[in-house]
Write an enzyme that holds these catalytic residues in place. Sequence first.
Site, PDB file in Angstrom:
ATOM      1  N   ALA A 181       0.804  -1.222   0.000  1.00 33.26           N
ATOM      2  CA  ALA A 181       0.000   0.000   0.000  1.00 33.26           C
ATOM      3  C   ALA A 181       0.838   1.273   0.000  1.00 33.26           C
ATOM      4  O   ALA A 181       0.300   2.364  -0.222  1.00 33.26           O
ATOM      5  CB  ALA A 181      -0.925   0.008   1.226  1.00 33.26           C
ATOM      6  N   TYR A 182       2.137   1.164   0.254  1.00 32.64           N
ATOM      7  CA  TYR A 182       2.960   2.356   0.371  1.00 32.64           C
ATOM      8  C   TYR A 182       3.344   2.889  -1.008  1.00 32.64           C
ATOM      9  O   TYR A 182       4.138   2.278  -1.738  1.00 32.64           O
ATOM     10  CB  TYR A 182       4.232   2.067   1.179  1.00 32.64           C
ATOM     11  CG  TYR A 182       3.992   1.695   2.626  1.00 32.64           C
ATOM     12  CD1 TYR A 182       2.762   1.932   3.239  1.00 32.64           C
ATOM     13  CD2 TYR A 182       4.993   1.112   3.391  1.00 32.64           C
ATOM     14  CE1 TYR A 182       2.543   1.594   4.564  1.00 32.64           C
ATOM     15  CE2 TYR A 182       4.781   0.767   4.711  1.00 32.64           C
ATOM     16  CZ  TYR A 182       3.554   1.007   5.285  1.00 32.64           C
ATOM     17  OH  TYR A 182       3.337   0.666   6.611  1.00 32.64           O
ATOM     18  N   GLN A 183       2.758   4.011  -1.332  1.00 35.20           N
ATOM     19  CA  GLN A 183       3.083   4.744  -2.560  1.00 35.20           C
ATOM     20  C   GLN A 183       3.014   3.866  -3.809  1.00 35.20           C
ATOM     21  O   GLN A 183       3.935   3.843  -4.623  1.00 35.20           O
ATOM     22  CB  GLN A 183       4.464   5.398  -2.437  1.00 35.20           C
ATOM     23  CG  GLN A 183       4.629   6.299  -1.231  1.00 35.20           C
ATOM     24  CD  GLN A 183       3.595   7.412  -1.144  1.00 35.20           C
ATOM     25  OE1 GLN A 183       2.564   7.279  -0.492  1.00 35.20           O
ATOM     26  NE2 GLN A 183       3.848   8.520  -1.822  1.00 35.20           N
TER      27      GLN A 183
END
Length: 346
Positions: A60-62
């Site tokens: 989900a990170y960037q």
Amino acid sequence: MEYMKLGNSDLKVSRICLGCMGFGNAATGQHSWTVDEEESRAIIRRALDLGVNFFDTAIAYQGGTSEEYLGRTLKEFSRRDEEVVANKFLPRSSEEIENGVTGQEHIEKQLNLSLSHLGMDYVDLYIYHMWDYQTPIYDILEGLNRMVKAGKVRYIGIANCYAWQLAKANALAEKEGFAKFVSVQNHYNLLFREEEREMAQLCAEDNIAMTPYSALASGRLSRKPGEMSKRLQEDSYAKLKYDGMAAEDEKIILRVAELAEKYGVTMTEISLAWLLTKVTSPVAGATKLHHVEGAAKAAQLKLTAEDAAYLEELYVPHPLVGVMAQNTQNAKKDNQVWMKNAPKKY
């Protein structure tokens, strides 16, 4: 750097885990304050130099670019078998649910995509990012167990859950012979200590490692009140978590600053040194070199019992915020979903 075994696993991890949420292409994600690949590489390399071997990222990170930056850097500057890489997957999307994608199918798809981003064949710790109230926990556990058996995951962890959920999940895993959760990554720091009510006792009893996120309260525990960073100005989710109790928290922050001045160290070192007396390895994010350097120094700082009591004295109970507040709203539905979807023998 000091190292510890991660709960009931065979993983030996540094007392500081480098959180990689601050790495990634800001144009592809939800955060405007993240750093590009060049800066990310410099921070990761510095962490390696300081003895950090534990790295935490998520699909989900960037938009997956955090995974890509971490994977490429570790491949170039370290040996895969010397580092412990933790990754996380999100619950099924509404579209997946509508299309009949099972929890097990979702987990395998998410993991394969993350491994592609990382350029790796396996992850050491695969973390259930947040409780999926639309998917029976049996389905999640069986899906994760399949990935362990396939050699794509060494151990599994969980995040953003209640103690009763973790206890229930691990009891079911033990009954079925599935892999059990060896770690929990929840919200815990000097300004938010609600984990001490039940989770800390459960983890101590069952030897489950605590690797909390927001270890520095999104930067609030690393600087005096009024000193603003880009993240403090722009991170709306962090504002949601902390602004409601800012007046009460400021008193604690000032005590952190007082002890930092007394010992001639940074506020980061004081805050993390306190947390290290409670947990295995806090997840400390970094967007500048001095962030990871301060975190590493904290592993060497030993607070006295009097110091710890002084820091803890002014704490008042905090309401649940963010993901856990949402969990409170959804928790009542969980038993209904469990009973409806679980195999008949349960």
